[in-house]
Design an enzyme around this catalytic site. Structure first.
Site, short mmCIF file in Angstrom:
data_model
loop_
_atom_site.label_atom_id
_atom_site.label_comp_id
_atom_site.label_asym_id
_atom_site.label_seq_id
_atom_site.Cartn_x
_atom_site.Cartn_y
_atom_site.Cartn_z
N LYS A 146 2.08 2.13 -12.62
CA LYS A 146 1.46 2.71 -11.41
C LYS A 146 2.39 2.59 -10.20
O LYS A 146 2.88 1.50 -9.90
CB LYS A 146 0.14 1.99 -11.11
CG LYS A 146 -1.00 2.48 -11.95
CD LYS A 146 -2.31 1.87 -11.51
CE LYS A 146 -3.42 2.22 -12.47
NZ LYS A 146 -4.62 1.40 -12.25
N THR B 299 -5.39 11.25 -10.19
CA THR B 299 -4.29 11.78 -10.98
C THR B 299 -3.56 10.69 -11.78
O THR B 299 -2.73 11.02 -12.63
CB THR B 299 -3.28 12.50 -10.06
OG1 THR B 299 -3.22 11.76 -8.83
CG2 THR B 299 -3.69 13.91 -9.79
N LYS C 196 9.13 1.91 -4.86
CA LYS C 196 8.21 0.78 -4.82
C LYS C 196 8.58 -0.16 -5.96
O LYS C 196 8.94 0.34 -7.03
CB LYS C 196 6.76 1.28 -5.00
CG LYS C 196 6.32 2.25 -3.91
CD LYS C 196 4.97 2.88 -4.24
CE LYS C 196 4.68 4.03 -3.27
NZ LYS C 196 3.41 4.72 -3.54
N GLU D 114 -3.07 1.61 -0.99
CA GLU D 114 -2.44 1.64 -2.32
C GLU D 114 -3.40 1.23 -3.43
O GLU D 114 -4.34 0.47 -3.20
CB GLU D 114 -1.29 0.62 -2.34
CG GLU D 114 0.08 1.20 -2.10
CD GLU D 114 0.58 2.07 -3.25
OE1 GLU D 114 -0.04 2.07 -4.33
OE2 GLU D 114 1.58 2.77 -3.05
N ASP D 115 -3.12 1.71 -4.65
CA ASP D 115 -3.87 1.23 -5.82
C ASP D 115 -2.97 0.45 -6.78
O ASP D 115 -3.44 -0.03 -7.80
CB ASP D 115 -4.51 2.40 -6.58
CG ASP D 115 -3.47 3.26 -7.26
OD1 ASP D 115 -2.45 3.59 -6.61
OD2 ASP D 115 -3.65 3.59 -8.44
N ASP E 90 -0.81 6.22 -0.24
CA ASP E 90 -0.35 6.55 -1.57
C ASP E 90 -1.22 7.74 -2.01
O ASP E 90 -2.28 7.98 -1.43
CB ASP E 90 -0.54 5.34 -2.48
CG ASP E 90 -0.23 5.66 -3.92
OD1 ASP E 90 0.81 6.28 -4.18
OD2 ASP E 90 -1.03 5.29 -4.80
N LEU E 91 -0.79 8.46 -3.02
CA LEU E 91 -1.57 9.62 -3.47
C LEU E 91 -2.32 9.37 -4.79
O LEU E 91 -3.56 9.35 -4.83
CB LEU E 91 -0.64 10.83 -3.64
CG LEU E 91 -1.29 12.07 -4.25
CD1 LEU E 91 -2.22 12.75 -3.25
CD2 LEU E 91 -0.23 13.06 -4.72
N ASP E 92 -1.53 9.14 -5.85
CA ASP E 92 -2.12 9.03 -7.19
C ASP E 92 -2.95 7.74 -7.30
O ASP E 92 -2.43 6.64 -7.13
CB ASP E 92 -1.00 9.01 -8.24
CG ASP E 92 -0.17 10.28 -8.21
OD1 ASP E 92 -0.75 11.36 -8.26
OD2 ASP E 92 1.08 10.18 -8.13
N SER F 207 4.04 8.71 -1.26
CA SER F 207 3.87 8.78 -2.71
C SER F 207 5.23 8.84 -3.38
O SER F 207 6.13 9.53 -2.89
CB SER F 207 3.07 10.03 -3.07
OG SER F 207 3.13 10.25 -4.47
N ALA F 208 5.36 8.14 -4.50
CA ALA F 208 6.61 8.18 -5.26
C ALA F 208 6.75 9.50 -6.02
O ALA F 208 7.79 9.79 -6.59
CB ALA F 208 6.65 7.02 -6.25
C1 BG6 Z 1 3.42 7.72 -8.56
C2 BG6 Z 1 2.55 7.50 -9.79
O1 BG6 Z 1 2.60 8.10 -7.51
O2 BG6 Z 1 4.38 8.73 -8.80
C3 BG6 Z 1 3.43 7.21 -11.01
O3 BG6 Z 1 1.69 6.40 -9.56
C4 BG6 Z 1 4.47 8.33 -11.16
O4 BG6 Z 1 2.60 7.15 -12.15
C5 BG6 Z 1 5.28 8.46 -9.87
O5 BG6 Z 1 5.34 8.03 -12.25
C6 BG6 Z 1 6.33 9.58 -9.95
O6 BG6 Z 1 5.69 10.81 -10.09
P1 BG6 Z 1 6.39 12.18 -10.48
O7 BG6 Z 1 5.27 13.17 -10.29
O8 BG6 Z 1 7.51 12.40 -9.52
O9 BG6 Z 1 6.85 12.05 -11.88
MG MG Z 2 -1.03 5.07 -6.82
#
Ligand code: BG6
Ligand code: MG
Length: 223
Positions: free
Chosen positions: A49, A21, A151, A175-176, A13-15, A120-121
């Site tokens: 999240k 972030t 997710k 993942e977090d 996962d990224l954020d 990452s989403a």
């Molecule tokens: C996830 C974050 O990685 O990405 C969420 O944890 C975020 O908080 C989701 O809403 C979607 O991100 P983005 O940048 O496409 O709006």
């Molecule tokens: Mg995350």
């Protein structure tokens, strides 16, 4: 759980795992939520999240009892506004946003021949990786716009293994978010969670923070 020796790849996962972030996402959503008259709480922040942009907006509206208050077109405008807020916050991001121990961990994984993918989403993940000079570590990335379900559905982490040419049991997902841990477990991979053990209890392995994320600690936890 798989054995440590079976593992050939890591799906990240990224954020909140690689980059700090999550706080920017939360700040940008909070700005929008308060504008719409929805009270911001820690529980709401946790529930968002890992959740996609439009699904996050739906959760915020639901939390404020406003799920039927807006048209689809209005929701699109809100989601774009949140993203503009988020991109503005990203402008101030530098290498100090790389979470503790992550640069060392990625270097170690690369040196030991593990394959790495990103699950990452976020549609902004390529931008974040580039800005932090971390894109070089990842052989592949799952494009979240191609997913049927976000997710906690297993699809994104299942694809994270596929894009590396690996079987689920050969992969560790990191993942977090509770939703992310559910996705990793559903995909049949080993889940490593970073954060609060009471929230992330479904994970196979839990570390309090990214500084604990080392191959030695993972090996010990899988023994
Ligand atoms: C996830 C974050 O990685 O990405 C969420 O944890 C975020 O908080 C989701 O809403 C979607 O991100 P983005 O940048 O496409 O709006
Ligand atoms: Mg995350």
């Amino acid at each position: 759980m798989a054995t440590f020796e079976q593992i050939k790849g890591f799906i990240f996962d990224l954020d909140g795992v690689i980059a700090d972030t999550s706080v920017y996402h939360a700040q940008a959503w909070r700005q929008l939520a308060e504008k719409l008259g929805v009270t911001w709480t820690d529980d709401l922040a946790d529930a968002l999240k890992g959740v996609s942009r439009m699904d996050s907006l739906e959760l915020i509206l639901k939390a404020g009892g406003k799920e039927a208050a807006y048209t689809q077109a209005e929701k699109e405008v809100f989601a774009t506004e949140k993203n503009t807020n988020y991109l503005n916050l990203l402008k101030g991001m530098d290498h100090s946003a790389i979470l503790p121990g992550i640069a060392e961990f990625l270097t170690d994984l690369k040196a030991n021949g593990y394959r790495l993918s990103l699950a990452s989403a976020s549609k902004n993940s390529p931008l974040v990786l580039e800005q932090l000079d971390l894109a070089q570590y990842f052989q592949a990335r799952v494009d979240p716009t191609t997913l049927k379900k976000g997710k906690p559905d297993p699809e994104i982490f299942a694809r994270g293994a596929e894009v590396l040419g690996l079987k689920p049991e050969e992969c560790i997902g990191v993942e977090d978010a509770k939703a992310g841990v559910a996705s990793i477990n559903g995909a049949g991979e080993t889940s490593v969670a970073i954060g609060d053990a009471t929230i992330l209890k479904a994970a196979d392995i839990i570390f309090a923070d990214t500084a604990q994320l080392t191959l030695a600690n993972i090996k010990k936890a899988m023994a």
